[in-house]
Design a protein around this motif. Sequence first.
Motif, mmCIF file in Angstrom:
data_model
loop_
_atom_site.group_PDB
_atom_site.id
_atom_site.type_symbol
_atom_site.label_atom_id
_atom_site.label_comp_id
_atom_site.label_asym_id
_atom_site.label_seq_id
_atom_site.Cartn_x
_atom_site.Cartn_y
_atom_site.Cartn_z
ATOM 1 N N UNK A 122 0.833 -1.207 0.000
ATOM 2 C CA UNK A 122 0.000 0.000 0.000
ATOM 3 C C UNK A 122 0.867 1.256 0.000
ATOM 4 N N UNK A 123 1.984 1.199 0.761
ATOM 5 C CA UNK A 123 2.891 2.359 0.806
ATOM 6 C C UNK A 123 3.492 2.636 -0.573
ATOM 7 N N UNK A 124 4.013 1.592 -1.209
ATOM 8 C CA UNK A 124 4.629 1.773 -2.523
ATOM 9 C C UNK A 124 3.593 2.205 -3.569
ATOM 10 N N UNK A 125 2.391 1.669 -3.423
ATOM 11 C CA UNK A 125 1.344 2.049 -4.376
ATOM 12 C C UNK A 125 0.966 3.513 -4.201
ATOM 13 N N UNK A 126 0.921 3.964 -2.970
ATOM 14 C CA UNK A 126 0.544 5.343 -2.689
ATOM 15 C C UNK A 126 1.583 6.321 -3.238
#
Length: 320
Positions: free
Chosen positions: A25-29
Amino acid sequence: MHASTSAVKPRTKPRPLARTGSRYAHYRKYMVLYLISLPGIFFFLVFKYVPLFGSIMAFKDYNVFAGMWKSEWVGFAHFKRMFEYPDFGRILMNTIAIGGYTLLFAFPIPIVLALLMNELRGRLFKRFVQTAVYLPHFLSWVVVAGIVIGILSPTNGLMNQLLNHFGIDSIYFMGEESYVRSIIVGSGVWRDAGWSTIIYLAAMAGINPDLYEAAQLDGANRWRQTRSITIPALLPTITVLFLLQIGQFLDLGFERVYVFLNPLNGGRGDILDTYIYDVGLIQGQYSYTTAIGLFKSLIGLALIMGANALSKKTTGEGLY
């Protein structure tokens, strides 16, 4: 009585997200930011970090046919030769002198120029001035040298015509050692001072306008507002740029100096960069000039670490 079915249910601890899911989720954000940073990371890896491995040539007697890793190891022999070279002291002093003049004169001028440009009120006139001072930055050093040498020409140069008008004999500026350092520093100021104001003007644009309005209500004139609001707000930016500048104290740039040199003024104009070009590229002594380049880098690193520590101790501002 039966207990109400609507009684508050006991709280249950929220289940923590799985670590892999959280990272995803962090990398996607922040995927866009990571993608934007990739060219910069690639640039630094290829052009800044990978060449560091070539510094090992300073400790070897480089042979083109044996390659960098199989050439003979000679330790500090090239550094010893560098300090024993009779003209090394003169070249180092030339580099320190021109670097010192650049730090003393060329660094404050963009700050003063930015403060003056910030006071311009006419929008079109301000844009015209900004364009006029930015343009020289886009000229190559060869063109800059051609313009400066033409202005200082002893036969038909503008400077000598002006001197002749006041009854002073013509001076061959490019043929006397005493003028070459001033010419190098002055041409650098003319070419890059305007371009260097961009960062200061951007910093000024970020100052809260309420501070100026409050100062006007208190009766502060423009000079007082500059002293009490603008300059203090610029101090962190000035500190950071000064630290970056002092790290390049001995790294003046080859083309900036070489275009002004000739056999008559080279005695006070030769610097480490021009010496590296003459000995390293022209004469093919790669290991020796790599040692000189490594010496420059270590001096720059020591200066920036010392200045950063002093700045953090006195002003609280620093690069790291």
